[in-house]
Design a protein around this motif. Structure first.
Motif, PDB file in Angstrom:
ATOM      1  N   GLN A  41     115.854  13.997 -60.742  1.00 18.94           N
ATOM      2  CA  GLN A  41     116.639  13.415 -61.831  1.00 18.94           C
ATOM      3  C   GLN A  41     116.253  14.033 -63.166  1.00 18.94           C
ATOM      4  O   GLN A  41     117.129  14.352 -63.997  1.00 18.94           O
ATOM      5  N   LEU A  42     114.961  14.233 -63.388  1.00 22.13           N
ATOM      6  CA  LEU A  42     114.497  14.864 -64.621  1.00 22.13           C
ATOM      7  C   LEU A  42     115.031  16.293 -64.727  1.00 22.13           C
ATOM      8  O   LEU A  42     115.482  16.722 -65.804  1.00 22.13           O
ATOM      9  N   LEU A  43     114.999  17.015 -63.626  1.00 21.28           N
ATOM     10  CA  LEU A  43     115.489  18.395 -63.604  1.00 21.28           C
ATOM     11  C   LEU A  43     116.971  18.447 -63.973  1.00 21.28           C
ATOM     12  O   LEU A  43     117.394  19.268 -64.792  1.00 21.28           O
ATOM     13  N   LEU A  44     117.767  17.550 -63.405  1.00 17.82           N
ATOM     14  CA  LEU A  44     119.207  17.545 -63.665  1.00 17.82           C
ATOM     15  C   LEU A  44     119.518  17.082 -65.079  1.00 17.82           C
ATOM     16  O   LEU A  44     120.421  17.628 -65.735  1.00 17.82           O
ATOM     17  N   ASP A  45     118.778  16.077 -65.560  1.00 18.22           N
ATOM     18  CA  ASP A  45     119.007  15.586 -66.927  1.00 18.22           C
ATOM     19  C   ASP A  45     118.700  16.659 -67.958  1.00 18.22           C
ATOM     20  O   ASP A  45     119.447  16.844 -68.931  1.00 18.22           O
ATOM     21  N   GLN A  50     120.579  20.617 -71.987  1.00 17.39           N
ATOM     22  CA  GLN A  50     120.525  22.000 -72.472  1.00 17.39           C
ATOM     23  C   GLN A  50     121.777  22.797 -72.104  1.00 17.39           C
ATOM     24  O   GLN A  50     121.865  23.980 -72.441  1.00 17.39           O
ATOM     25  N   GLN A  51     122.691  22.165 -71.397  1.00 16.78           N
ATOM     26  CA  GLN A  51     123.966  22.794 -71.019  1.00 16.78           C
ATOM     27  C   GLN A  51     123.751  24.122 -70.287  1.00 16.78           C
ATOM     28  O   GLN A  51     124.282  25.161 -70.660  1.00 16.78           O
ATOM     29  N   ARG A  52     122.979  24.035 -69.236  1.00 14.67           N
ATOM     30  CA  ARG A  52     122.711  25.211 -68.398  1.00 14.67           C
ATOM     31  C   ARG A  52     122.659  24.766 -66.935  1.00 14.67           C
ATOM     32  O   ARG A  52     122.485  23.566 -66.643  1.00 14.67           O
ATOM     33  N   PRO A  53     122.799  25.698 -66.009  1.00 17.72           N
ATOM     34  CA  PRO A  53     122.655  25.331 -64.594  1.00 17.72           C
ATOM     35  C   PRO A  53     121.214  24.900 -64.303  1.00 17.72           C
ATOM     36  O   PRO A  53     120.270  25.450 -64.893  1.00 17.72           O
ATOM     37  N   VAL A  74     123.239  17.088 -56.003  1.00 21.25           N
ATOM     38  CA  VAL A  74     123.032  18.016 -57.118  1.00 21.25           C
ATOM     39  C   VAL A  74     124.384  18.530 -57.611  1.00 21.25           C
ATOM     40  O   VAL A  74     124.651  18.567 -58.824  1.00 21.25           O
ATOM     41  N   ALA A  75     125.249  18.927 -56.683  1.00 21.19           N
ATOM     42  CA  ALA A  75     126.571  19.414 -57.078  1.00 21.19           C
ATOM     43  C   ALA A  75     127.395  18.311 -57.735  1.00 21.19           C
ATOM     44  O   ALA A  75     128.049  18.528 -58.756  1.00 21.19           O
ATOM     45  N   HIS A  76     127.333  17.106 -57.178  1.00 20.83           N
ATOM     46  CA  HIS A  76     128.133  16.003 -57.720  1.00 20.83           C
ATOM     47  C   HIS A  76     127.664  15.612 -59.115  1.00 20.83           C
ATOM     48  O   HIS A  76     128.475  15.387 -60.022  1.00 20.83           O
ATOM     49  N   GLU A  77     126.351  15.533 -59.308  1.00 20.68           N
ATOM     50  CA  GLU A  77     125.837  15.069 -60.600  1.00 20.68           C
ATOM     51  C   GLU A  77     125.931  16.141 -61.676  1.00 20.68           C
ATOM     52  O   GLU A  77     125.875  15.818 -62.863  1.00 20.68           O
ATOM     53  N   THR A  78     126.056  17.391 -61.292  1.00 20.25           N
ATOM     54  CA  THR A  78     126.279  18.451 -62.286  1.00 20.25           C
ATOM     55  C   THR A  78     127.767  18.720 -62.489  1.00 20.25           C
ATOM     56  O   THR A  78     128.135  19.507 -63.373  1.00 20.25           O
ATOM     57  N   GLY A  79     128.598  18.092 -61.678  1.00 20.68           N
ATOM     58  CA  GLY A  79     130.036  18.298 -61.803  1.00 20.68           C
ATOM     59  C   GLY A  79     130.482  19.685 -61.399  1.00 20.68           C
ATOM     60  O   GLY A  79     131.493  20.193 -61.896  1.00 20.68           O
TER      61      GLY A  79
END
Length: 340
Positions: A41-45, A50-53, A74-79
């Motif tokens: 969760q921290l990694l994705l947030d 920072q608007q990066r992959p 991961v794919a769903h939460e990053t859209g």
């Protein structure tokens, strides 16, 4: 990505559709693996702010603990879209080049059993993960030319059941590495409870606990056993409660601690035919009529984890608890275990 429906909504009655529908869609819905969930969760947030992959992610651990599900999350939460492949399917550098060059910016690439990729593909993946670039060789011999090909930034999620087989250069290029642990029975009860609601299966608390106890610490097995209990209830509508759960699991040869037919066949051969061992894996596989790889990857890890089997330089041995579970005096087994 598989569609996850609301709890209680009827779903397509096929095994693949059910398997996909039972997968949680977000980290908040994902049961267990608390430490990994927090780290992920921290990694994705951070990536979203920072608007990066997100950095490349390596998920290791036994089968059935949720590696594929986490890649989907991961794919769903990053859209972003999710592209799925597997190590055995990537046997040439050209296979990987075609896959990487077709990725869109920010896309999530999931490679299952990443340790089984061809070596030439692994070497190409090093550069792709680090610099988002690959080199395409054109021509042969002295006239061969390397042409660099820029790639869209992407996030690789690799899954492996045998992380020790990954070469260090590949492992080092993952920004986050997580090892998934087996689930506790209390966590599996939550998995069963959620799945039962989605499948419209009525289970008492002790029925959920019974399934959880026999699921070998693995959500995939818990969901599979729940579906067999559901089938039993459909056919035997007059049988309910924990007795129906036990009857269903006994019908499918799953005993009170989760051992199935193959597990018991391996233990029985080890104890009765080879007097507790030590015996080699190849000999044991011939004795039970099963591939050695299946015994080593499916049966052995659970038997070792619960203390029924030991691995020694001379071969596999049965421990005293294995004798007790089979109802056989284990004096000889205890002696052999100590000597080994």
């Amino acid at each position: 990505m598989d569609e996850v429906r609301d709890v209680g909504t009827p779903i397509d009655d096929s095994e693949l559709a059910i398997e996909g529908a039972l997968r949680p869609e977000s980290l908040a819905e994902f049961v267990g693996q608390h430490k990994v969930r927090g780290q992920l969760q921290l990694l994705l947030d951070a990536a979203r702010i920072q608007q990066r992959p997100p950095d490349h992610i390596l998920l290791s651990g036994p089968p059935g603990l949720g590696k594929t599900t986490l890649a989907m999350i991961v794919a769903h939460e990053t859209g972003r879209p999710l592209r799925m492949s597997s190590g055995p399917a990537i046997q040439h550098a050209g296979d990987l080049a075609a896959l990487l060059s077709s990725l869109t910016p920010g896309e999530v690439l999931f490679i299952d059993e990443v340790h089984r990729m061809a070596r030439s593909a692994e070497e190409m993946l090093y550069l792709a993960m680090e610099d988002f670039r690959i080199d395409i060789m054109v021509g042969k011999g002295a006239g061969a030319t390397s042409i660099p090909l820029e790639l869209a930034p992407f996030t690789l999620v690799g899954a492996t059941t045998r992380s020790g087989l990954l070469p260090n250069p590949l492992r080092d290029r993952f920004g986050f590495t997580a090892h998934l642990e087996y689930y506790e029975p209390e966590e599996l009860e939550l998995v069963v409870d959620r799945a039962a609601a989605m499948l419209a299966v009525t289970l008492p608390h002790d029925g959920r606990a019974e399934i959880a106890r026999r699921s070998r610490g693995t959500p995939r097995i818990a969901n599979r056993l729940l579906r067999r209990v559901r089938d039993f209830q459909v056919v035997h509508g007059d049988r309910k409660g924990v007795d129906a759960v036990r009857a269903a699991l006994e019908l499918y040869d799953v005993d009170e601690i989760g051992l199935d037919r193959l597990d018991r066949a391996v233990l029985d051969a080890l104890v009765r035919r080879f007097r507790g061992g030590p015996v080699g894996l190849g000999t044991l596989s011939v004795a039970v009529g099963e591939e050695a790889e299946t015994i080593e990857s499916v049966v052995e890890p659970y038997l070792v984890r619960i203390g029924f089997m030991g691995r020694t330089p001379r071969g596999r041995i049965a421990t005293p608890p294995a004798y007790a579970h089979l109802g056989i005096p284990h004096a000889d087994g205890a002696l052999r275990f100590d000597e080994a």
